[in-house]
Design an enzyme around this catalytic site. Structure first.
Site, PDB file in Angstrom:
ATOM      1  N   ASP A   1       0.799  -1.243   0.000  1.00 42.76           N
ATOM      2  CA  ASP A   1       0.000   0.000   0.000  1.00 42.76           C
ATOM      3  C   ASP A   1       0.823   1.281   0.000  1.00 42.76           C
ATOM      4  OD1 ASP A   1      -2.095  -1.724   0.155  1.00 42.76           O
ATOM      5  OD2 ASP A   1      -2.907  -0.979   2.048  1.00 42.76           O
TER       6      ASP A   1
ATOM      7  N   ASP B   1      -8.865  -7.385   8.777  1.00 41.70           N
ATOM      8  CA  ASP B   1      -8.365  -6.175   8.117  1.00 41.70           C
ATOM      9  C   ASP B   1      -8.398  -4.969   9.057  1.00 41.70           C
ATOM     10  OD1 ASP B   1      -7.999  -7.319   5.524  1.00 41.70           O
ATOM     11  OD2 ASP B   1     -10.168  -7.269   5.250  1.00 41.70           O
TER      12      ASP B   1
HETATM   13  C1  BGC Z   1      -2.021  -5.762   9.641  1.00 42.67           C
HETATM   14  C2  BGC Z   1      -0.794  -6.498  10.110  1.00 42.67           C
HETATM   15  C3  BGC Z   1      -0.962  -7.976   9.850  1.00 42.67           C
HETATM   16  C4  BGC Z   1      -1.310  -8.216   8.408  1.00 42.67           C
HETATM   17  C5  BGC Z   1      -1.586  -9.683   8.115  1.00 42.67           C
HETATM   18  C6  BGC Z   1      -2.310  -6.081   8.208  1.00 42.67           C
HETATM   19  O1  BGC Z   1      -3.513  -5.493   7.834  1.00 42.67           O
HETATM   20  O2  BGC Z   1      -1.851  -4.383   9.843  1.00 42.67           O
HETATM   21  O3  BGC Z   1      -0.611  -6.277  11.493  1.00 42.67           O
HETATM   22  O4  BGC Z   1       0.224  -8.656  10.185  1.00 42.67           O
HETATM   23  O5  BGC Z   1      -2.446  -7.484   8.038  1.00 42.67           O
HETATM   24  O6  BGC Z   1      -2.741 -10.118   8.740  1.00 42.67           O
END
Ligand code: BGC
Length: 580
Positions: free
Chosen positions: A194, A415
């Site tokens: 992102d 998410d």
């Molecule tokens: C989160 C991370 C996480 C990743 C995988 C991201 O949206 O901010 O903390 O490790 O997703 O689940």
């Protein structure tokens, strides 16, 4: 397998971007000049730096994800759903290094070293002697997730935190990856999801403006830190079709990728490829829609849902992106990985045919498999399913130049939270994750996010259940090439968990999961295992076979055996399992 020698080259021309806005145009004369000079030093490792790290390798299975899946299966009321969960429990997923402590590890969480040890152990078990490819997500930039709040992180957009990013995060990762014992692995790094896409489309956002110089500097720093390591592969995040597919955005994104990669010591050759749809939900394919098809005289891409974006799906965006990055001077070995962890859109709501409506929006809404209210609905959306199982060199999309389908976002990890939840990771609350919120970004629609979600990255059992129920292809249905545990009749997977350990021994539990009906199975123990005790199995030549009562398994069924081992505790993780 094509072996590609990478050479350290200097890039002369740099591409200036006009404030990273969507109307910036690439300068065709600039980054395309990067090429390996004849005398440039060539980096060589045990098996060379190959064109596609996923080809001819098996993918790392993260035992922590597997245990979350098995725990959810144990709690599921629906036996069919539980069996489907178990059937995917041995799939590979990426390891997210989402904060400094994810690298070092904590008392309760395995760090990078433990994951790499487990990957080496998995490689030593591989029946075909294939190398193991580990996918690591590098995700801790200062001012992370500048346009949303759900994944804001521990580092602020300041010089002081940029220094921490370099010395406490990237340098530590690079030092670990450089160790001799890990050079047998192939390590794919997904660089900062992102970050660059946000600079393309959210340049008006003050937080993104503050973060922009750190994103650029951080990405260059990470690429330069990993580039000297022949066994490490770098993939830049390239958003998804519903984000960067518009022509203006695609042009600006590729110009930015070329500009940033062009600032590294080795220039554009530092980048092995791009990953799309990371943690996204854009389907791989819209089987009933073509952008240029006319409905009542208007192209499908002009329907409200697509808003004149010509890339309706990830296959289209991957092909579009590939052509653009090659035109911008990236090497012709550049490959694309698609994160297919949650872009399946199966289940009962999936349309089986194109609509018969002659009204464009109705036609598109009734034909599309992406059943979100809006393509901008990014947080735990209702109705999503697991997508294609991870596989190297997927067939059927020649224009997309796919290196792999991979589960980059571990399915079942949230998410973002549906309301503010206190945490020590810097995670905020983003209303896009609140099912009661109507958003301008969704043209005034409710978000349709799942309720009661935990913070991003935390295990979200209700979401995992939905993803498995709505998987497309459905669990157990795909032909596959045998690399997925649920793909082939007779296949099985086995996962080793350590339940106790002391200075001279340990207790291990192994769960065997059948991908299809099995009449028996065998599991190879880690090399050098010395058994002091064994239950629910019989040992011969380092392999465990079942007793009569736990030999026969239905598809998705599981059997467990356990043992007490003497000596050093082995790494938890996948063990080789065979159907006989
Ligand atoms: C989160 C991370 C996480 C990743 C995988 C991201 O949206 O901010 O903390 O490790 O997703 O689940």
């Amino acid at each position: 397998m094509r072996i590609r020698s990478r050479a350290v080259v200097a890039v002369v021309g740099l591409l200036a971007l006009a404030g990273c806005t969507g109307d910036a145009q690439p300068d065709p004369s600039a980054p395309g000049t990067a090429s390996a000079g004849p005398d440039a030093p060539v980096r060589v490792s045990a098996d060379g730096h190959v064109d596609n790290a996923y080809a001819g390798a098996s993918m790392y299975v993260d035992a922590d994800w597997t245990s979350n899946v098995l725990a959810s299966a144990g709690e599921a009321d629906d036996a069919v759903l539980a069996a489907s969960m178990r059937a995917v429990s041995g799939e590979p997923t990426a390891v997210w290094l989402d904060r400094i402590q994810a690298v070092t590890g904590t008392a309760t969480e395995r760090g990078l070293e433990e994951h790499l040890d487990a990957a080496v152990a998995q490689a030593s078990q591989d029946p075909d002697g294939e190398p193991v490819v580990v996918t690591l997500v590098v995700y801790d930039l200062p001012g992370r997730d500048c346009h949303a709040l759900a994944s804001s992180g521990e580092l602020a957009a300041t010089d002081a935190d940029m220094a921490r990013y370099r010395s406490e995060y990237i340098d530590v990762i690079a030092d670990l990856l450089a160790r001799d014992e890990y050079r047998v692995l192939r390590i794919v790094t997904v660089i900062e999801p992102d970050s660059l896409p946000n600079l393309v489309t959210n340049a008006d956002d003050e937080a993104c403006q503050a973060a922009a110089p750190y994103y650029r500097e951080g990405v260059v720093y990470a690429l330069d830190a990993f580039a000297p390591l022949e066994h490490v592969y770098a993939y830049l995040d390239a958003g998804h079709a519903g984000w960067l597919g518009w022509t203006d955005n695609a042009e600006a994104a590729v110009a930015l990728f070329a500009d940033v990669a062009g600032q590294t010591r080795a220039g554009l050759t530092t980048v092995d490829g791009f990953v799309t749809d990371v943690a996204g939900y854009t389907p791989l394919e819209e089987p009933f829609l073509e952008a240029s098809d006319l409905v009542d005289g208007t192209p499908v891409s002009d329907a409200s849902f697509y808003a004149s974006n010509p890339d309706l799906d990830e296959a289209a965006w991957a092909a579009d992106l590939h052509a653009r990055v090659l035109a911008a001077g990236f090497p012709d070995t550049t490959g694309i990985v698609i994160d297919t962890s949650r872009n399946g859109w199966g289940g009962i709501g999936r349309p089986a045919a194109a609509s018969s409506s002659t009204t464009l929006d109705t036609y598109v809404d009734e034909s599309r498999v992406d059943r979100r209210v809006h393509r901008g609905a990014w947080c735990n959306p209702e109705g999503a399913g697991l997508g294609e199982r991870p596989v190297a060199e997927p067939e059927g999309y020649p224009d997309a130049h796919l290196d792999a389908f991979m589960w980059v976002k571990p399915p079942g990890e949230s998410d973002g939270s549906s309301r503010l939840v206190a945490n020590d990771q810097g995670k905020g609350f983003d209303p896009m994750c609140d099912p009661t919120y109507t958003s301008d970004r969704l043209d005034g629609a409710l978000t349709h996010a799942l309720p009661d979600a935990p913070i991003s990255g935390a295990w979200f059992p209700a979401q995992f259940a939905q993803l498995v129920a709505n998987a497309y292809p459905a669990v157990g249905s795909e032909g596959g090439d045998g690399s997925s545990p649920d793909a082939l009749a007779g296949s099985c997977s086995a996962v080793l968990t350590i339940t106790d350990s002391w200075s001279s021994g340990y207790v291990a539990d192994v769960t065997v999961t059948a991908g299809a009906p099995l009449s028996t199975w065998s599991v190879t123990l880690p090399p050098g295992t010395v058994l002091d005790d064994l239950w629910n199995g019989v040992e011969a030549d380092g392999r465990i076979t079942p007793l009569e009562w736990n030999a026969t398994l239905d598809a998705g069924g599981t059997a467990n055996f356990g043992y007490v081992g003497a000596g050093d505790t082995p790494a938890a993780g996948a063990l080789a399992c065979a159907s006989a």
